[in-house]
Design an enzyme around this catalytic site. Structure first.
Site, PDB file in Angstrom:
ATOM      1  N   GLY A 112      -0.768   7.933  -4.664  1.00 51.72           N
ATOM      2  CA  GLY A 112      -0.287   8.182  -3.347  1.00 51.72           C
ATOM      3  C   GLY A 112      -0.839   7.014  -2.459  1.00 51.72           C
ATOM      4  O   GLY A 112      -1.426   6.014  -2.843  1.00 51.72           O
ATOM      5  N   LEU A 113      -0.849   7.462  -0.916  1.00 52.59           N
ATOM      6  CA  LEU A 113      -1.441   6.489  -0.177  1.00 52.59           C
ATOM      7  C   LEU A 113      -2.937   6.674   0.038  1.00 52.59           C
ATOM      8  O   LEU A 113      -3.338   7.178   1.323  1.00 52.59           O
ATOM      9  CB  LEU A 113      -0.711   6.776   1.220  1.00 52.59           C
ATOM     10  N   HIS A 114      -3.589   6.240  -0.755  1.00 51.81           N
ATOM     11  CA  HIS A 114      -5.103   6.413  -0.816  1.00 51.81           C
ATOM     12  C   HIS A 114      -5.688   5.228  -0.155  1.00 51.81           C
ATOM     13  O   HIS A 114      -5.118   4.218   0.447  1.00 51.81           O
ATOM     14  CB  HIS A 114      -5.655   6.906  -2.339  1.00 51.81           C
ATOM     15  N   ALA A 115      -6.958   5.185  -0.088  1.00 57.34           N
ATOM     16  CA  ALA A 115      -7.732   4.013   0.292  1.00 57.34           C
ATOM     17  C   ALA A 115      -7.135   2.591   0.246  1.00 57.34           C
ATOM     18  O   ALA A 115      -6.928   1.973   1.271  1.00 57.34           O
ATOM     19  CB  ALA A 115      -9.065   4.091   0.252  1.00 57.34           C
TER      20      ALA A 115
END
Lengths: 225, 215
Positions: free
Chosen positions: A153-156
């Protein structure tokens, strides 16, 4: 030209190294130097380690120093006082949270920001703070709806890629209502695989900004699906 | 009257090392009561490093000697005392500039610069139970003396009185401030080490006379 460098000053060598490790994951080309602990490896801060760290991190565009507690800040300030005038002009000490600030600063540096903008990025990143207010997109002139395909997903890392690249555009852009030029705001969305992202932008570079988000997301940021 | 020149500055720093080694345990005990207990060890280590550096050869000027002290204290002391004393000696070195020896006004200017550096770095005010409570009266006292040696003598005495006066105070800066009211009843270790450092300057001036001095 090489990005602005960062020196992470902590009472603990391991803490400084850990923060550098975390930031490096999101900002691979930024010179990141850990300056933690005393010369003999104890808890405390070392004037010489900070001085050497600045030497190492300064590739010509300057250095931002991140420091943890009381005497680390004092030691860093003392180092600044010792620097030659021409270098002192491009070395700044951020008044920021160590972890959040370093990550935000590294992302800003990675995106090519100058030293004063890197400091600002660090100082605006507060732990637990609500993400920066999203910009006023107004009537979007460009928009897209995309679905996150990658497992993590939209992680760091993807958040850093998006915010870093988007900050170079002259555009107001939001993703699901959050400021898409802010890595912290993107991470706070907590968007997982399968999540729908509504991208809206206005301003001169709006089309290009939305296209970049679409491309990056559709490629899953180069990560496994 | 002794010239407060480069040779004196070297003697002063060596005397600091000797005195702080002697008082190491005392400073550890003072710091243990209201801090983290490392002040005695840190100051001893820091000034020992200064002496090691001075052993490379005599300093060319007062300013050069003070700058060596600044550099070594910042590097070796650790904890808040490193940057505080390091900044004090660095600013003192800048204030002395190219003077070959120090008269009364030069000593006052030097001590004022040191005090201002400590205040800038530590953000403490008089009465906060810190080393500022020794430095501030020392600067005032130095301003009333005619020559350099007398200025240091007056400054050292004022610093000693200032350090003793920290006992009833409640700490408002540094580690001791976490103790609140419980910090009262103890001397501030930084104010005490300041008084030793300033007294050492007087001893270094007097010791030349006792060692024969100059004609």
């Amino acid at each position: 030209m090489s990005p602005v460098g960062l020196v992470v000053v902590s009472h603990s060598a391991r803490l400084a190294e850990g923060v550098v490790e975390l930031a490096a994951q999101m900002a691979g080309s930024v010179p990141l130097v850990a300056a933690g602990g005393t010369d003999d490896g104890g808890l405390g801060t070392s004037f010489e380690k900070i001085m050497r760290g600045i030497d190492e991190a300064d590739q010509g565009r300057g250095v931002v120093i991140m420091a943890d507690l009381g005497s680390a800040v004092m030691t860093a300030e003392s180092v600044l006082e010792f620097l030659e005038d021409d270098r002192r002009a491009r070395v700044l000490l951020a008044d920021a949270a160590l972890v959040e600030g370093t990550v935000a600063a590294a992302v800003a540096a990675e995106s090519g920001a100058e030293v004063d903008a890197v400091v600002r990025a660090a100082e605006e990143a507060f732990p637990g703070a609500t993400p920066e207010e999203a910009p006023e997109v107004g009537e979007p002139t460009s928009s897209a709806v995309v679905t996150l395909p990658n497992r993590a997903g939209l992680h760091a890392r993807p958040a850093a890629i998006l915010a870093g690249r988007l900050s170079q555009f002259d555009a107001e852009i939001t993703i699901n209502g959050a400021d898409a030029q802010s890595v912290m705001a993107l991470m706070a969305l907590n968007a997982r695989k399968g999540a729908q992202l509504v991208v809206e932008a206005s301003g001169p570079d709006a089309d290009e900004a939305v296209r970049l988000v679409r491309e990056q997301v559709e490629h899953g940021f180069g990560e496994p699906a | 009257m002794t010239d407060l020149d480069a040779a004196w500055a070297d003697r002063w720093l060596r005397e600091c090392a000797r005195v702080l080694a002697v008082h190491r345990e005392e400073l550890i005990d003072l710091d243990r009561a209201i801090g983290d207990g490392d002040h005695g060890e840190n100051m001893d280590r820091g000034f020992q490093a200064v002496v090691d550096k001075l052993d490379d050869g005599p300093s060319e000027s007062v300013a050069a000697a003070l700058k060596v002290a600044a550099m070594m204290l910042m590097s070796k002391v650790g904890g808040a005392a490193g940057p505080l004393y390091g900044t004090a000696f660095l600013r003192a070195s800048a204030a002395v500039g190219e003077r070959e020896s120090l008269d009364g006004p030069a000593v006052e200017a030097m001590l004022a610069a040191a005090r201002d550096g400590i205040v800038a770095r530590g953000k403490a005010d008089p009465g906060d139970k810190t080393m500022v409570d020794a430095w501030s009266p020392a600067v005032v006292a130095a301003g009333r003396a005619a020559d350099g040696e007398a200025a240091f003598a007056a400054a050292a005495t004022a610093a000693e009185e200032g350090a003793l006066a920290t006992k009833p105070l409640v700490a408002r800066k540094g580690r001791a401030s976490y103790l609140g009211e419980r910090s009262a009843g103890h001397l501030d270790p930084g104010a005490v080490s300041t008084s030793y450092i300033l007294r050492a300057a007087v001893t270094a001036a007097v010791s030349e006379i006792s060692a024969g001095g100059r004609p």
